[in-house]
Design a protein around this motif. Structure first.
Motif, PDB file in Angstrom:
ATOM      1  N   THR A 119       0.847  -1.210   0.000  1.00 55.49           N
ATOM      2  CA  THR A 119       0.000   0.000   0.000  1.00 55.49           C
ATOM      3  C   THR A 119       0.877   1.254   0.000  1.00 55.49           C
ATOM      4  N   LEU A 120       1.982   1.204   0.757  1.00 48.37           N
ATOM      5  CA  LEU A 120       2.900   2.355   0.763  1.00 48.37           C
ATOM      6  C   LEU A 120       3.535   2.526  -0.622  1.00 48.37           C
ATOM      7  N   LEU A 121       3.889   1.399  -1.234  1.00 48.09           N
ATOM      8  CA  LEU A 121       4.474   1.460  -2.586  1.00 48.09           C
ATOM      9  C   LEU A 121       3.493   2.104  -3.573  1.00 48.09           C
ATOM     10  N   GLU A 122       2.197   1.787  -3.417  1.00 46.91           N
ATOM     11  CA  GLU A 122       1.185   2.370  -4.316  1.00 46.91           C
ATOM     12  C   GLU A 122       1.196   3.899  -4.243  1.00 46.91           C
ATOM     13  N   ARG A 123       1.601   4.432  -3.095  1.00 51.77           N
ATOM     14  CA  ARG A 123       1.558   5.898  -2.910  1.00 51.77           C
ATOM     15  C   ARG A 123       2.914   6.545  -3.157  1.00 51.77           C
ATOM     16  N   SER A 124       3.880   5.778  -3.683  1.00 52.09           N
ATOM     17  CA  SER A 124       5.263   6.268  -3.704  1.00 52.09           C
ATOM     18  C   SER A 124       5.629   7.039  -4.966  1.00 52.09           C
ATOM     19  N   GLY A 125       4.710   7.254  -5.894  1.00 53.88           N
ATOM     20  CA  GLY A 125       5.001   8.058  -7.089  1.00 53.88           C
ATOM     21  C   GLY A 125       5.957   7.354  -8.040  1.00 53.88           C
ATOM     22  N   PRO A 126       7.181   7.931  -8.247  1.00 49.54           N
ATOM     23  CA  PRO A 126       8.098   7.390  -9.260  1.00 49.54           C
ATOM     24  C   PRO A 126       8.478   5.923  -9.006  1.00 49.54           C
ATOM     25  N   LEU A 127       8.619   5.548  -7.728  1.00 50.44           N
ATOM     26  CA  LEU A 127       8.974   4.153  -7.404  1.00 50.44           C
ATOM     27  C   LEU A 127       7.847   3.206  -7.853  1.00 50.44           C
ATOM     28  N   ALA A 128       6.605   3.626  -7.623  1.00 52.16           N
ATOM     29  CA  ALA A 128       5.454   2.812  -8.040  1.00 52.16           C
ATOM     30  C   ALA A 128       5.448   2.663  -9.560  1.00 52.16           C
ATOM     31  N   ARG A 129       5.730   3.760 -10.255  1.00 54.48           N
ATOM     32  CA  ARG A 129       5.726   3.687 -11.740  1.00 54.48           C
ATOM     33  C   ARG A 129       6.811   2.733 -12.228  1.00 54.48           C
ATOM     34  N   LEU A 130       7.959   2.749 -11.520  1.00 55.83           N
ATOM     35  CA  LEU A 130       9.053   1.824 -11.870  1.00 55.83           C
ATOM     36  C   LEU A 130       8.610   0.375 -11.630  1.00 55.83           C
ATOM     37  N   ALA A 131       7.981   0.138 -10.463  1.00 54.25           N
ATOM     38  CA  ALA A 131       7.538  -1.216 -10.111  1.00 54.25           C
ATOM     39  C   ALA A 131       6.502  -1.747 -11.106  1.00 54.25           C
ATOM     40  N   LEU A 132       5.686  -0.826 -11.658  1.00 56.46           N
ATOM     41  CA  LEU A 132       4.646  -1.244 -12.613  1.00 56.46           C
ATOM     42  C   LEU A 132       5.228  -1.824 -13.900  1.00 56.46           C
ATOM     43  N   ARG A 133       6.537  -1.626 -14.089  1.00 57.49           N
ATOM     44  CA  ARG A 133       7.146  -2.244 -15.280  1.00 57.49           C
ATOM     45  C   ARG A 133       7.197  -3.773 -15.141  1.00 57.49           C
ATOM     46  N   VAL A 134       7.167  -4.259 -13.901  1.00 63.94           N
ATOM     47  CA  VAL A 134       7.265  -5.715 -13.706  1.00 63.94           C
ATOM     48  C   VAL A 134       6.067  -6.337 -12.978  1.00 63.94           C
ATOM     49  N   ARG A 135       5.354  -5.545 -12.184  1.00 56.57           N
ATOM     50  CA  ARG A 135       4.241  -6.074 -11.381  1.00 56.57           C
ATOM     51  C   ARG A 135       3.148  -5.015 -11.234  1.00 56.57           C
ATOM     52  N   GLY A 136       1.927  -5.495 -10.891  1.00 54.54           N
ATOM     53  CA  GLY A 136       0.867  -4.556 -10.530  1.00 54.54           C
ATOM     54  C   GLY A 136       0.071  -4.061 -11.728  1.00 54.54           C
ATOM     55  N   ILE A 137      -0.967  -3.322 -11.411  1.00 47.12           N
ATOM     56  CA  ILE A 137      -1.879  -2.782 -12.432  1.00 47.12           C
ATOM     57  C   ILE A 137      -2.169  -1.318 -12.101  1.00 47.12           C
ATOM     58  N   TRP A 138      -2.729  -0.611 -13.087  1.00 41.43           N
ATOM     59  CA  TRP A 138      -3.266   0.731 -12.843  1.00 41.43           C
ATOM     60  C   TRP A 138      -4.769   0.637 -12.618  1.00 41.43           C
ATOM     61  N   PHE A 139      -5.271   1.429 -11.689  1.00 43.11           N
ATOM     62  CA  PHE A 139      -6.695   1.762 -11.671  1.00 43.11           C
ATOM     63  C   PHE A 139      -6.811   3.127 -12.337  1.00 43.11           C
ATOM     64  N   CYS A 140      -7.763   3.249 -13.232  1.00 43.02           N
ATOM     65  CA  CYS A 140      -7.952   4.494 -13.972  1.00 43.02           C
ATOM     66  C   CYS A 140      -9.343   5.030 -13.680  1.00 43.02           C
ATOM     67  N   ALA A 141      -9.417   6.285 -13.234  1.00 42.01           N
ATOM     68  CA  ALA A 141     -10.718   6.952 -13.045  1.00 42.01           C
ATOM     69  C   ALA A 141     -10.814   8.036 -14.110  1.00 42.01           C
ATOM     70  N   ALA A 142     -11.820   7.915 -14.962  1.00 42.59           N
ATOM     71  CA  ALA A 142     -11.997   8.893 -16.053  1.00 42.59           C
ATOM     72  C   ALA A 142     -13.284   9.679 -15.802  1.00 42.59           C
ATOM     73  N   VAL A 143     -13.166  11.004 -15.891  1.00 47.75           N
ATOM     74  CA  VAL A 143     -14.299  11.890 -15.572  1.00 47.75           C
ATOM     75  C   VAL A 143     -14.908  12.416 -16.883  1.00 47.75           C
ATOM     76  N   PRO A 144     -16.214  12.158 -17.098  1.00 48.68           N
ATOM     77  CA  PRO A 144     -16.830  12.628 -18.350  1.00 48.68           C
ATOM     78  C   PRO A 144     -16.872  14.148 -18.414  1.00 48.68           C
ATOM     79  N   SER A 145     -16.719  14.699 -19.612  1.00 48.18           N
ATOM     80  CA  SER A 145     -16.817  16.160 -19.765  1.00 48.18           C
ATOM     81  C   SER A 145     -18.278  16.524 -19.904  1.00 48.18           C
ATOM     82  N   ARG A 146     -18.814  17.274 -18.961  1.00 48.96           N
ATOM     83  CA  ARG A 146     -20.228  17.671 -19.000  1.00 48.96           C
ATOM     84  C   ARG A 146     -20.325  19.127 -18.649  1.00 48.96           C
TER      85      ARG A 146
END
Ligand SMILES: C[S@@+](CC[C@H](N)C(=O)[O-])C[C@H]1O[C@@H](n2cnc3c(N)ncnc32)[C@H](O)[C@@H]1O
Length: 209
Positions: free
Chosen positions: A182-209
């Protein structure tokens, strides 16, 4: 065998055989769905597209949200009904054909955004009937983040928020390691580096209204 036939065959006991720790995994995913992108107050309607056996229903109901599930597999819907009875509304339909009767506050699509053949058309439909945000997950080693973001913008989403997620689906993780992930998920650049080998993104997309 079609995708739907494959999931018909997997439906009985789906959560127990597809998740090492189903309740905890669903709880964590509910946390991330709710905390990524704009906040939605309890009482809001959450539509779960390709809901499977509706394993996200319990943690979302427990937090006070209205839950609606849709899946193309009749056996998955039957399994969801076996588990939940009449506590939630469930519809047997392909997500690329489904339109809710009224707008929903949040639409989620977990481990499934890639099933509709025309991704932009699917995203556009979701943007039309979703008031607050559309949340889905993807593995960046399989799906291009840049292409997903491009398709979301083309479909009418104005804002995109991404959140790393490292809790493994198929391996049960002891408490201290869960905290570290959970701490790694909040770590910014380290998390992005880790995503090269493990883990997934959650994506929240906001409609334009
Ligand atoms: C990997 S499971 C994920 C289930 C659930 N969202 C979860 O995270 O546990 C994928 C689900 O998508 C459903 N599915 C696949 N293609 C679909 C489509 N075009 N329309 C509706 N459901 C679909 C399958 O029946 C299956 O229940």
């Amino acid at each position: 065998m079609s995708i739907i036939e494959k999931f018909d065959g997997l439906a009985r006991g789906y959560s127990e055989h597809d998740y090492a720790d189903p309740a905890r995994y669903a709880e964590r995913r509910a946390d991330v769905v709710l905390s990524t992108g704009p906040a939605v107050a309890p009482g809001a309607t959450i539509l779960d597209l390709a809901c499977g056996d509706a394993n996200m229903a319990e943690p979302l109901l427990a937090r006070g949200y209205e839950y609606v599930g849709v899946d193309g597999s009749g056996e998955m819907i039957a399994e969801a009904k076996r588990r939940l009875g009449d506590r939630v509304a469930l519809t047997h339909e392909l997500i690329d054909r489904y339109t809710p009767e009224a707008e929903v506050d949040v639409t989620v699509c977990l481990r499934a955004f890639y099933y509709p053949a025309d991704r932009v058309a699917f995203f556009r439909d979701v943007a039309r009937y979703t008031r607050c945000k559309f949340v889905f997950d993807f593995d960046p080693r399989v799906y291009s983040r840049a292409e997903i973001e491009r398709d979301l913008r083309e479909a009418g989403f104005a804002k995109i928020v991404l959140q790393p997620f490292f809790l493994p689906q198929r391996v049960s993780v002891p408490g201290p390691l869960r905290v570290a992930l959970t701490l790694l998920e909040r770590s910014g650049p380290l998390a992005r580096l880790a995503l090269r080998v493990r883990g997934i993104w959650f994506c929240a997309a906001v409609p334009s209204r």
